[in-house]
Design an enzyme around this catalytic site. Sequence first.
Site, PDB file in Angstrom:
ATOM      1  N   HIS A 138       0.823  -1.205   0.000  1.00  0.00           N
ATOM      2  CA  HIS A 138       0.000   0.000   0.000  1.00  0.00           C
ATOM      3  C   HIS A 138       0.861   1.260   0.000  1.00  0.00           C
ATOM      4  O   HIS A 138       0.475   2.287  -0.567  1.00  0.00           O
ATOM      5  CB  HIS A 138      -0.908   0.021   1.228  1.00  0.00           C
ATOM      6  CG  HIS A 138      -2.112  -0.868   1.126  1.00  0.00           C
ATOM      7  ND1 HIS A 138      -3.248  -0.505   0.442  1.00  0.00           N
ATOM      8  CD2 HIS A 138      -2.346  -2.101   1.621  1.00  0.00           C
ATOM      9  CE1 HIS A 138      -4.149  -1.472   0.528  1.00  0.00           C
ATOM     10  NE2 HIS A 138      -3.622  -2.464   1.235  1.00  0.00           N
ATOM     11  N   ASP A 145      -7.401  -1.699  -1.229  1.00  0.00           N
ATOM     12  CA  ASP A 145      -8.437  -2.544  -0.627  1.00  0.00           C
ATOM     13  C   ASP A 145      -9.773  -2.018  -1.130  1.00  0.00           C
ATOM     14  O   ASP A 145     -10.047  -0.813  -1.022  1.00  0.00           O
ATOM     15  CB  ASP A 145      -8.388  -2.478   0.894  1.00  0.00           C
ATOM     16  CG  ASP A 145      -7.125  -3.094   1.468  1.00  0.00           C
ATOM     17  OD1 ASP A 145      -6.450  -3.854   0.759  1.00  0.00           O
ATOM     18  OD2 ASP A 145      -6.807  -2.799   2.643  1.00  0.00           O
ATOM     19  N   GLU A 227      -7.113 -12.369   1.335  1.00  0.00           N
ATOM     20  CA  GLU A 227      -7.988 -11.219   1.561  1.00  0.00           C
ATOM     21  C   GLU A 227      -8.767 -10.925   0.281  1.00  0.00           C
ATOM     22  O   GLU A 227      -8.184 -10.477  -0.710  1.00  0.00           O
ATOM     23  CB  GLU A 227      -7.158  -9.992   1.964  1.00  0.00           C
ATOM     24  CG  GLU A 227      -6.384 -10.183   3.257  1.00  0.00           C
ATOM     25  CD  GLU A 227      -5.458  -9.024   3.595  1.00  0.00           C
ATOM     26  OE1 GLU A 227      -4.971  -8.977   4.734  1.00  0.00           O
ATOM     27  OE2 GLU A 227      -5.217  -8.163   2.707  1.00  0.00           O
ATOM     28  N   HIS A 230      -8.108  -7.271  -1.232  1.00  0.00           N
ATOM     29  CA  HIS A 230      -6.782  -6.690  -1.494  1.00  0.00           C
ATOM     30  C   HIS A 230      -6.297  -7.015  -2.901  1.00  0.00           C
ATOM     31  O   HIS A 230      -6.196  -8.185  -3.288  1.00  0.00           O
ATOM     32  CB  HIS A 230      -5.770  -7.214  -0.467  1.00  0.00           C
ATOM     33  CG  HIS A 230      -4.391  -6.657  -0.641  1.00  0.00           C
ATOM     34  ND1 HIS A 230      -3.931  -5.575   0.066  1.00  0.00           N
ATOM     35  CD2 HIS A 230      -3.380  -7.025  -1.461  1.00  0.00           C
ATOM     36  CE1 HIS A 230      -2.691  -5.311  -0.301  1.00  0.00           C
ATOM     37  NE2 HIS A 230      -2.324  -6.178  -1.229  1.00  0.00           N
TER      38      HIS A 230
END
Length: 250
Positions: A138, A145, A227, A230
């Site tokens: 990130h 996300d 996830e 993500h």
Amino acid sequence: MMRRLALACFGMVLATAARAQPLPDDFVYLRDLDPSIRQDIRYAGVNNFVGRKLAGYDANECIVKRSVGLALQKVQRELAPQNVSLKMLDCYRPARASREMVAWAQDGHETAAQKRYNPGFSKSELFRLGYIAEYSGHSTGAAVDVTLVDLHAPTGPSFDPNRAYADCTAPEALRAPENSVDMGTGYDCSDAKAHTSAKSITAGQRRWRKLLAGAMVRQGFVNFSKEWWHFSLPGGGRQAYDFPIAPRTR
């Protein structure tokens, strides 16, 4: 009195100038590329696994590398005929915020509200299991996300920090409200049920995950298998940045 007023005005000018500084290295505010993409930057408030605003999140704004923003714009255009919108939950993350997450995971304290996000193990295990890392993609501006919003669905209740919600794996009506489609778990849920290809979710939840992943992958994004939310865009570079997320000035 006049001297104090002059100093106050000078401070306001400096603060405005600081906010107006251009973003580095081809970063952009996503809102400038596509204002139709919804944003709920969770680390800019208290509705997240730490339970507080994280360092460097000074505005509810999604900042990304330009190539990432343009790819997200194409995803949004693909989804629009289905009356579905992207909703950004996290984008560029200042490196100081990642360090704060690591310190939180290792501080030895855990509240019931924090436990909602990792119901199967203690938060000290998050680092070892790969859910939290000192280096985050990130911070390069190339990872996001994201979830989906059904534009035909009514707006649900707001998050109440004083309410005792069920954990992130519970049925949608019992866990903290997301005001998005039901992906089978809440955002930032550290559990096998949040793995993108988890078998323990309903057919409807699986369809939403496939819709999101399919649209993102077609624009070059790669999903992190643990996830569902993500995604990263390869080629965005590996340099981690630490500039704060400031309010847009236009």
